[in-house]
Design an enzyme around this catalytic site. Sequence first.
Site, PDB file in Angstrom:
ATOM      1  CE1 TYR A   1      13.561 -40.463 -38.017  1.00  0.00           C
ATOM      2  CE2 TYR A   1      13.023 -42.763 -38.014  1.00  0.00           C
ATOM      3  CZ  TYR A   1      13.818 -41.880 -37.807  1.00  0.00           C
ATOM      4  OH  TYR A   1      15.254 -42.201 -37.902  1.00  0.00           O
TER       5      TYR A   1
ATOM      6  CE  LYS B   1      15.712 -40.644 -41.001  1.00  0.00           C
ATOM      7  NZ  LYS B   1      16.675 -39.710 -41.360  1.00  0.00           N
TER       8      LYS B   1
HETATM    9  C1  AKB Z   1      13.738 -44.539 -33.793  1.00  0.00           C
HETATM   10  O1  AKB Z   1      13.428 -45.378 -33.219  1.00  0.00           O
HETATM   11  O2  AKB Z   1      13.042 -43.630 -34.311  1.00  0.00           O
HETATM   12  C2  AKB Z   1      15.137 -44.485 -34.583  1.00  0.00           C
HETATM   13  C3  AKB Z   1      15.010 -45.096 -35.875  1.00  0.00           C
HETATM   14  C4  AKB Z   1      14.860 -46.698 -36.065  1.00  0.00           C
HETATM   15  O3  AKB Z   1      15.394 -44.904 -36.982  1.00  0.00           O
HETATM   16  N1  AKB Z   1      16.253 -45.133 -33.932  1.00  0.00           N
END
Ligand code: AKB
Length: 317
Positions: free
Chosen positions: A142, A146
Amino acid sequence: MERILVIGCSGQIGSELVLELRKTYGNGNVFATDIKNAPEEIRETGPFQILDVLDYKNLLHFLVRHKITQVYNLAAVLSGNAEKIPLQAWDINMRALMNTLQAAQQSSAKKLFWPSSIAVFGPTTPRISTPQLTVMEPNTVYGISKLAGERWGEYFYNKYGVDFRSVRYPGLISYKTEPGGGTTDYAVEIFFEAIKKNCYECFLSEDTALPMMFMDDAIKNTIKLMDADPEKLSLRSSYNMAGISFTPKQLAAEISKHQPDFCIEYKPDFRQAIADSWPASIDDSVARADWGLQDEFDLEKMSHHMLTKIDEKINGI
Ligand code: AKB
């Protein structure tokens, strides 16, 4: 006249953002879309349509047909879920962004909001008061998506004039729609469990400090960034947004002020490693100086609000 498309209107942010945008821009000018059905309030107050952001032709067609001028693309697989399906999550997160960037370039929907996250930082980043510009070596799928997304957003701004705007959201705390699959989700779950069972089993350890923000503040600031004078924006990657930093233990103590018998147990799972790689607190002075980022909810006010609203929702009081 602005005509706005929100992609991902059924999620934690989208379900509240659409209603707020409709107050300002008029119900008929804010188009809500998602790959799943939307909450009743969204379907009843303005246009809603099923739309898959991964289908480029349909997306572009939608923007042209409805003369869209601004897009909020909120579609994403969050940090915890992304670790379970790494390649799929990378594919979804990146294709969703690249489709909206390209569609913005090829239509009149030139203004694009896309959420980044504190997940762009990694274990080598300074953890306390993390600066806007610093070492960024995320080690989650993730976080990598990003960080890549921020770079692409800035690239499309410089190269093609797409008016890309973004913030690095901390964990978002809300009662209307629960998040799904994130590492900061404990800070929402804890309130629901407190009301339902007066007890919570936390998947992070008691001393894990993370930055969080109450949804009202997040929505207000998101719209503020989108309304800001472009001349004032010194960054076209993504702005740090600090909110409030606290640990599960501090949050539990705050809940105990309202529910003295509230009990919490700590059973850290795989999300502990993700949380340990993220900042404990953030420096958001650049956003404050550039476009007036401001927040209202501290730990006490946010906790009181969450408990009251969830109690109303569950027990109808
Ligand atoms: C997550 O925990 O993946 C999200 C974020 C901090 O982007 N809430």
